[in-house]
Scaffold this active site. Structure first.
Site, mmCIF file in Angstrom:
data_model
loop_
_atom_site.group_PDB
_atom_site.id
_atom_site.type_symbol
_atom_site.label_atom_id
_atom_site.label_comp_id
_atom_site.label_asym_id
_atom_site.label_seq_id
_atom_site.Cartn_x
_atom_site.Cartn_y
_atom_site.Cartn_z
ATOM 1 N N HIS A 59 -23.188 29.345 -17.843
ATOM 2 C CA HIS A 59 -24.271 28.119 -17.803
ATOM 3 C C HIS A 59 -23.903 26.887 -16.738
ATOM 4 O O HIS A 59 -22.835 26.924 -16.117
ATOM 5 C CB HIS A 59 -24.506 27.364 -19.248
ATOM 6 C CG HIS A 59 -23.075 26.937 -19.871
ATOM 7 N ND1 HIS A 59 -22.671 25.857 -19.426
ATOM 8 C CD2 HIS A 59 -22.612 27.390 -20.963
ATOM 9 C CE1 HIS A 59 -21.613 25.543 -20.529
ATOM 10 N NE2 HIS A 59 -21.548 26.575 -21.278
ATOM 11 N N HIS A 62 -20.293 25.878 -16.635
ATOM 12 C CA HIS A 62 -19.123 26.543 -16.025
ATOM 13 C C HIS A 62 -19.375 26.439 -14.544
ATOM 14 O O HIS A 62 -18.545 26.435 -13.698
ATOM 15 C CB HIS A 62 -19.423 28.108 -16.435
ATOM 16 C CG HIS A 62 -19.159 28.349 -17.788
ATOM 17 N ND1 HIS A 62 -20.344 28.701 -18.727
ATOM 18 C CD2 HIS A 62 -18.055 28.479 -18.614
ATOM 19 C CE1 HIS A 62 -19.757 28.956 -19.758
ATOM 20 N NE2 HIS A 62 -18.544 28.705 -19.727
ATOM 21 N N GLN A 86 -8.538 34.636 -29.886
ATOM 22 C CA GLN A 86 -8.928 33.413 -30.229
ATOM 23 C C GLN A 86 -10.126 33.524 -31.459
ATOM 24 O O GLN A 86 -10.745 32.363 -31.539
ATOM 25 C CB GLN A 86 -9.223 32.482 -28.957
ATOM 26 C CG GLN A 86 -10.378 32.984 -28.296
ATOM 27 C CD GLN A 86 -10.249 32.166 -26.985
ATOM 28 O OE1 GLN A 86 -9.776 32.540 -26.019
ATOM 29 N NE2 GLN A 86 -11.537 31.175 -26.789
ATOM 30 N N ASP A 175 -13.891 20.884 -24.505
ATOM 31 C CA ASP A 175 -12.755 21.659 -25.352
ATOM 32 C C ASP A 175 -11.560 20.929 -25.109
ATOM 33 O O ASP A 175 -10.620 21.343 -24.760
ATOM 34 C CB ASP A 175 -12.665 22.986 -25.039
ATOM 35 C CG ASP A 175 -14.070 23.719 -25.143
ATOM 36 O OD1 ASP A 175 -14.368 24.014 -26.436
ATOM 37 O OD2 ASP A 175 -14.805 23.933 -24.149
ATOM 38 N N VAL A 201 -20.806 18.617 -19.028
ATOM 39 C CA VAL A 201 -21.877 18.800 -18.518
ATOM 40 C C VAL A 201 -22.848 18.915 -19.509
ATOM 41 O O VAL A 201 -22.525 19.851 -20.630
ATOM 42 C CB VAL A 201 -22.205 20.092 -17.662
ATOM 43 C CG1 VAL A 201 -23.445 20.134 -17.142
ATOM 44 C CG2 VAL A 201 -20.933 19.939 -16.539
ATOM 45 N N SER A 210 -23.265 24.747 -23.745
ATOM 46 C CA SER A 210 -22.353 25.828 -24.361
ATOM 47 C C SER A 210 -23.022 27.044 -24.597
ATOM 48 O O SER A 210 -24.192 27.289 -24.704
ATOM 49 C CB SER A 210 -22.185 25.301 -25.726
ATOM 50 O OG SER A 210 -21.213 26.178 -26.613
HETATM 51 P P1 AMP Z 1 -15.869 28.889 -22.376
HETATM 52 O O1 AMP Z 1 -16.445 29.936 -21.526
HETATM 53 O O2 AMP Z 1 -16.959 28.525 -23.442
HETATM 54 O O3 AMP Z 1 -14.781 29.413 -22.834
HETATM 55 O O4 AMP Z 1 -15.511 27.966 -21.473
HETATM 56 C C1 AMP Z 1 -14.913 28.089 -20.215
HETATM 57 C C2 AMP Z 1 -14.671 26.675 -19.587
HETATM 58 O O5 AMP Z 1 -15.780 26.070 -19.458
HETATM 59 C C3 AMP Z 1 -13.657 25.829 -20.521
HETATM 60 O O6 AMP Z 1 -12.782 25.241 -19.787
HETATM 61 C C4 AMP Z 1 -14.919 24.878 -21.177
HETATM 62 O O7 AMP Z 1 -14.041 23.727 -21.637
HETATM 63 C C5 AMP Z 1 -15.749 24.661 -19.946
HETATM 64 N N1 AMP Z 1 -16.939 24.319 -20.500
HETATM 65 C C6 AMP Z 1 -17.753 25.070 -21.481
HETATM 66 N N2 AMP Z 1 -18.761 24.049 -21.423
HETATM 67 C C7 AMP Z 1 -18.849 22.945 -20.703
HETATM 68 C C8 AMP Z 1 -19.566 21.911 -20.442
HETATM 69 N N3 AMP Z 1 -20.836 21.740 -21.061
HETATM 70 N N4 AMP Z 1 -19.057 21.000 -19.661
HETATM 71 C C9 AMP Z 1 -18.018 21.086 -19.028
HETATM 72 N N5 AMP Z 1 -17.386 22.077 -19.091
HETATM 73 C C10 AMP Z 1 -17.485 23.369 -19.878
#
Ligand code: AMP
Length: 317
Positions: A59, A62, A86, A175, A201, A210
């Site tokens: 999204h 990312h 995880q 996170d 974001v 998310s």
């Molecule tokens: P994930 O795919 O959920 O494991 O996230 C991958 C990376 O993107 C991680 O470092 C998350 O912290 C980051 N991330 C996910 N959502 C957001 C967001 N809304 N704003 C900034 N970083 C994000």
């Protein structure tokens, strides 16, 4: 192993030219040897490599990480891997959204140079005799509610760092416990990787983006920004009432945290936790806030099937 053309950064090229170059040459690496070779080529050209680890279902959050990494690295690698270790029993590993082709298009558009999307067998080949286990930093917040979650995170990020061998890696503030733990992992395991924390974001109404927001019904989506709203209200109260002077700080802080959780429950959430911890140790605050120190005001709450998390990183004045 497939052969590939390693793109070089065209000095002085306009953004649109660069986009065109990247659009043509984004590498998709399925095997460890391929991504290692990519990094080796970059290093031979004195270029540094930045890694954006993700679990896919990309999204705008990312995408911002990918674009931000551009400012830190010559070559940007996005990894896409839904890491089974995880997820706890009963969590959403099977249901986690997977949309690789769409993700690859988004990475290309965002200007990634390579995407590393290994198969599960490549990451977890053979028998595992060694487990990493997190101590203090994992016993509060999400770590307390999702036993083993951060053990799985440090396991996979260790592996990704060894597979991709990046110079820099970026993780989101959304996170924040994960970020703090990885910061410590880099220090304790002497990884030669510098970390960047990217700001959260949000949608226009404040909801942190998310991949799991896809689980929200329209009614739940309308309610979801209230989690961040509650944290912001709490931050204001903490700042106005609990500057370093308040005598019985802990009781006052606990009162405010409990009240915020109760208000969220009344509005339709199922609050998992609302906590105030210090950034360094991620432990509950037991004294008045100290000027210059960083604190994390964090919350997690269920709305239907979705578990939302959010946080505010505050520095006491
Ligand atoms: P994930 O795919 O959920 O494991 O996230 C991958 C990376 O993107 C991680 O470092 C998350 O912290 C980051 N991330 C996910 N959502 C957001 C967001 N809304 N704003 C900034 N970083 C994000």
């Amino acid at each position: 192993m497939s052969d590939f053309f390693c793109p070089s950064r065209a000095a002085g090229s306009s953004q649109s030219t660069r986009q065109t170059v990247l659009t043509i040459y984004m590498i998709t690496a399925r095997h460890i040897a391929e991504i290692r070779s990519f990094t080796r080529h970059a290093h031979l050209k004195q270029e540094n490599v930045g890694l954006v680890p993700t679990m896919g279902a990309l999204h705008e959050g990312h995408i911002r990480l990918i674009r931000l990494m551009r400012q830190h690295a010559d070559q940007v690698v996005v990894s896409i891997f839904v890491n089974p270790t995880q997820f706890g029993p009963g969590e959403d590993f099977e249901a986690y959204p997977r949309q690789l082709q769409e993700d690859l298009d988004k990475c290309r558009e965002a200007g990634a140079d390579a995407v590393f999307c290994p198969k599960r067998e490549a990451v977890y080949a053979g028998t595992h005799f060694i487990r990493l286990h997190l101590e203090t930093l994992g016993n509060r917040l999400c770590g307390a509610r999702r036993p083993g979650h951060f053990d799985g995170v440090i396991q996979v990020v260790n592996k990704l760092f060894n597979m991709v061998q990046p110079d820099t890696a970026i993780f989101g503030q959304k996170d924040i416990q994960q970020y703090r733990i990885l910061e410590q992992m880099v220090f304790e395991f002497n990884h030669d990787v510098s970390l960047v924390m990217a700001p959260t974001v949000r949608a226009a109404d404040g909801l942190a983006l998310s991949s799991r927001n896809a689980y929200l019904t329209p009614e739940e989506r309308a309610l979801a920004p209230a989690l961040y709203g509650s944290l912001r209200k709490l931050e204001h109260e903490l700042r106005t009432r609990l500057l370093s002077k308040e005598a019985d700080a802990q009781a006052a802080i606990n009162g405010l945290l409990e009240q915020a959780g109760a208000e969220l429950d009344d509005s339709g959430f199922r609050t998992d936790y609302i906590e105030l911890v210090d950034y360094e140790r991620l432990q509950p605050v037991t004294t008045a806030l100290e000027p210059g120190r960083r604190y994390v005001l964090a919350g997690a709450a269920y709305l239907g099937k979705a578990r939302l998390i959010d946080n505010i990183l505050m520095e006491a004045e």
